[in-house]
Design an enzyme around this catalytic site. Structure first.
Site, mmCIF file in Angstrom:
data_model
loop_
_atom_site.group_PDB
_atom_site.id
_atom_site.type_symbol
_atom_site.label_atom_id
_atom_site.label_comp_id
_atom_site.label_asym_id
_atom_site.label_seq_id
_atom_site.Cartn_x
_atom_site.Cartn_y
_atom_site.Cartn_z
ATOM 1 N N GLU A 1 11.612 9.670 7.804
ATOM 2 C CA GLU A 1 10.407 10.346 8.313
ATOM 3 C C GLU A 1 9.210 9.405 8.421
ATOM 4 O O GLU A 1 8.407 9.480 9.353
ATOM 5 C CB GLU A 1 10.070 11.529 7.385
ATOM 6 C CG GLU A 1 8.890 12.360 7.832
ATOM 7 C CD GLU A 1 9.160 13.109 9.139
ATOM 8 O OE1 GLU A 1 8.677 12.614 10.173
ATOM 9 O OE2 GLU A 1 9.835 14.143 9.130
ATOM 10 N N GLY B 1 -8.837 -2.930 7.359
ATOM 11 C CA GLY B 1 -7.512 -2.799 6.724
ATOM 12 C C GLY B 1 -6.536 -1.994 7.569
ATOM 13 O O GLY B 1 -5.492 -1.578 7.083
ATOM 14 N N LYS C 1 9.505 2.727 17.551
ATOM 15 C CA LYS C 1 9.352 4.147 17.189
ATOM 16 C C LYS C 1 9.879 5.063 18.297
ATOM 17 O O LYS C 1 10.578 6.037 18.028
ATOM 18 C CB LYS C 1 7.880 4.438 16.878
ATOM 19 C CG LYS C 1 7.402 3.724 15.605
ATOM 20 C CD LYS C 1 5.891 3.795 15.440
ATOM 21 C CE LYS C 1 5.435 3.101 14.171
ATOM 22 N NZ LYS C 1 3.984 2.893 14.104
ATOM 23 N N GLY D 1 3.734 7.524 10.765
ATOM 24 C CA GLY D 1 3.198 7.662 9.397
ATOM 25 C C GLY D 1 3.352 9.033 8.790
ATOM 26 O O GLY D 1 4.450 9.447 8.415
ATOM 27 N N THR E 1 0.837 -1.213 0.000
ATOM 28 C CA THR E 1 0.000 0.000 0.000
ATOM 29 C C THR E 1 0.866 1.253 0.000
ATOM 30 O O THR E 1 0.611 2.199 -0.758
ATOM 31 C CB THR E 1 -0.884 0.015 1.268
ATOM 32 O OG1 THR E 1 -1.341 -1.305 1.506
ATOM 33 C CG2 THR E 1 -2.045 0.945 1.136
ATOM 34 N N VAL E 2 1.897 1.249 0.859
ATOM 35 C CA VAL E 2 2.732 2.456 0.947
ATOM 36 C C VAL E 2 3.546 2.634 -0.343
ATOM 37 O O VAL E 2 3.523 3.708 -0.962
ATOM 38 C CB VAL E 2 3.660 2.401 2.188
ATOM 39 C CG1 VAL E 2 4.591 3.606 2.216
ATOM 40 C CG2 VAL E 2 2.842 2.342 3.477
HETATM 41 N N1 HSE Z 1 0.994 -0.851 11.996
HETATM 42 C C1 HSE Z 1 1.311 0.482 12.397
HETATM 43 C C2 HSE Z 1 0.118 1.108 13.077
HETATM 44 C C3 HSE Z 1 1.719 1.360 11.246
HETATM 45 O O1 HSE Z 1 -0.918 0.479 13.252
HETATM 46 O O2 HSE Z 1 0.235 2.254 13.487
HETATM 47 C C4 HSE Z 1 3.104 1.068 10.785
HETATM 48 O O3 HSE Z 1 4.035 1.262 11.782
#
Ligand code: HSE
Length: 428
Positions: free
Chosen positions: A129, A187, A205, A134, A13-14
């Site tokens: 980034e 999704g 993160k 996201g 997707t990304v």
């Molecule tokens: N799966 C992560 C989320 C996004 O649900 O925020 C990608 O790091």
């Protein structure tokens, strides 16, 4: 660089959204007309998968390593494996003086020190980034806008899937399993949601954010975490009675020149900005010596949002000079120790299911007193009583985790206890 040659590996997707975004950059009046972005090749696991882009417009590589037979300036890595092919591709690119843009938080949290050093020595950039929150431009904000602030504390909701699950449980009274299923149907959840629900994704993160915030080496071993798997709806309900919500909160701070990093479900006052972040959104709260509280909220996942961060990195590549801010933000990093979490004082929430009989409440309070824990609020929820078992909810003043563990051990062995004791920290 006038004609920027790009290789894109990973077309989920990304990745597909990134190709689409790059296609539109060449038509944008905001980009200097002398600059052209050219995708010289693409690669992914499956060629036949249905995508939002026409892959026939690009040279396809079954094996992404073959891309290195061609010249390019930027590798965009969106495969996302923790080591393996992602690591090999990124390292090879950096060693061949090719800039890298990646969304791969796991890989950077584990091998970031090595990879950033290669990038620095070869005077190329490793930009990320999209790896944290996201579409929220938090990396740029930390390494540019507030880089020279002294950061006192950073906290945030860094995982959309778990925030969606907790919001769903709270708003619609769904169980954990029902909410996870809905997250998958919509999704939001990854095919394998383990990293999300166990807090691992958030822990990666906050590891990366901590390095930037405090100028310290990336050390993922310092990142304590626990997740929300099999989280009980009761606690969300009872927290509400105390004026709190439950959120998966990642935070880090320097204490006595040591780093404390934690991701765990916590009670948070319902009026706190982070408590109001609902659904798949992410948010980050930063406190610095210049800024009492900086709050930023936005889409933490999804193709379009994450692609916004990838093209922000492309923009940084074309606008920054070699000896730029990034080099100073990820060099001269300090190697510091991890703060012993047992030394940290926090307020706690307790849920104890007990037999409803004389003397139980006083026994519980005397055990807490014996461990020097002061109670701020205590509720016996008679309306929740089933078969003579009643939940007791407690909120303590700040105390050491060690005292909490010792208290749990003592209370668990009492014969009035009917179930596992639940404790959660309270975010302040
Ligand atoms: N799966 C992560 C989320 C996004 O649900 O925020 C990608 O790091």
């Amino acid at each position: 660089m006038n004609n920027i040659k790009i290789a894109v590996v990973g077309l989920g997707t990304v990745g597909s959204n990134v190709v689409k975004s790059i296609e539109s950059l060449n038509k944008s009046n905001k980009v200097n007309q002398k600059i052209q972005f050219e995708i010289i090749g693409i690669s992914a696991k499956s060629k036949s998968k249905k995508r939002i882009i026409d892959i026939n417009k690009y040279k396809w590589f079954d094996d992404p390593i073959d891309l290195f037979n061609f010249n390019f300036d930027v590798l965009i890595e969106l495969i996302g494996t923790e080591k393996g092919i992602s690591y090999n591709l990124i390292k090879k690119a950096l060693n061949q003086n090719i800039n890298v843009i990646t969304a791969n938080k796991a890989l950077l949290a584990k091998y970031g020190n090595e990879l950033f050093t290669i990038a620095k020595n070869n005077e190329v950039k490793l930009l990320f980034e999209a790896a944290v929150a996201g579409g929220i431009p938090i990396i740029n904000l930390l390494k540019n806008s507030i880089f020279l602030n002294r950061i006192n504390h950073i906290s945030g909701i860094l995982n959309g899937t778990t925030n969606f699950i907790l919001s769903q449980m709270e708003k619609n009274n769904c169980t954990f399993d029902e909410s996870l299923k809905l997250a998958s149907e919509k999704g939001y959840a990854e095919q394998d949601p383990t990293n999300d629900i166990e807090g691992i994704d958030s822990a990666y993160k906050i590891t990366l954010l901590s390095s930037l915030c405090y100028g310290i080496e990336i050390n993922h071993n310092f990142s304590n975490y626990s997740g929300i798997n099999n989280f009980d709806i009761e606690d969300i309900k009872y927290a509400k009675k105390l004026g709190y919500k439950i959120k998966l909160i990642s935070e880090s701070m320097l204490i006595d020149d040591q780093i404390y990093i934690d991701t765990s479900p916590k009670l948070i006052n319902e009026n706190h900005s982070l408590a109001r972040v609902e659904g798949v959104l992410n948010a980050i709260n930063i406190k610095t010596d210049h800024l009492k509280s900086l709050f930023i909220e936005g889409e933490g996942a999804g193709g379009k949002a994450t692609s916004s961060s990838i093209i922000a990195d492309l923009y940084e590549l074309i606008t920054s000079k070699k000896d730029s801010k990034l080099d100073s933000s990820l060099s001269n990093l300090k190697n510091i120790k991890s703060y012993d979490k047992n030394s940290l004082k926090r307020a706690y929430y307790f849920r104890i299911l007990v037999k409803d009989q004389p003397g139980v409440l006083s026994k519980v309070t005397s055990i807490l007193t014996s461990k020097n824990i002061s109670i701020q609020t205590i509720l016996q929820l008679n309306e929740e009583k089933i078969n003579d078992k009643v939940p007791i909810i407690l909120k303590t003043y700040e105390t050491f985790e060690k005292n909490i563990q010792e208290t749990i051990n003592i209370i668990s062995n009492e014969n009035f206890i009917e179930n596992k004791i639940v404790t959660l920290t309270i975010h302040n």
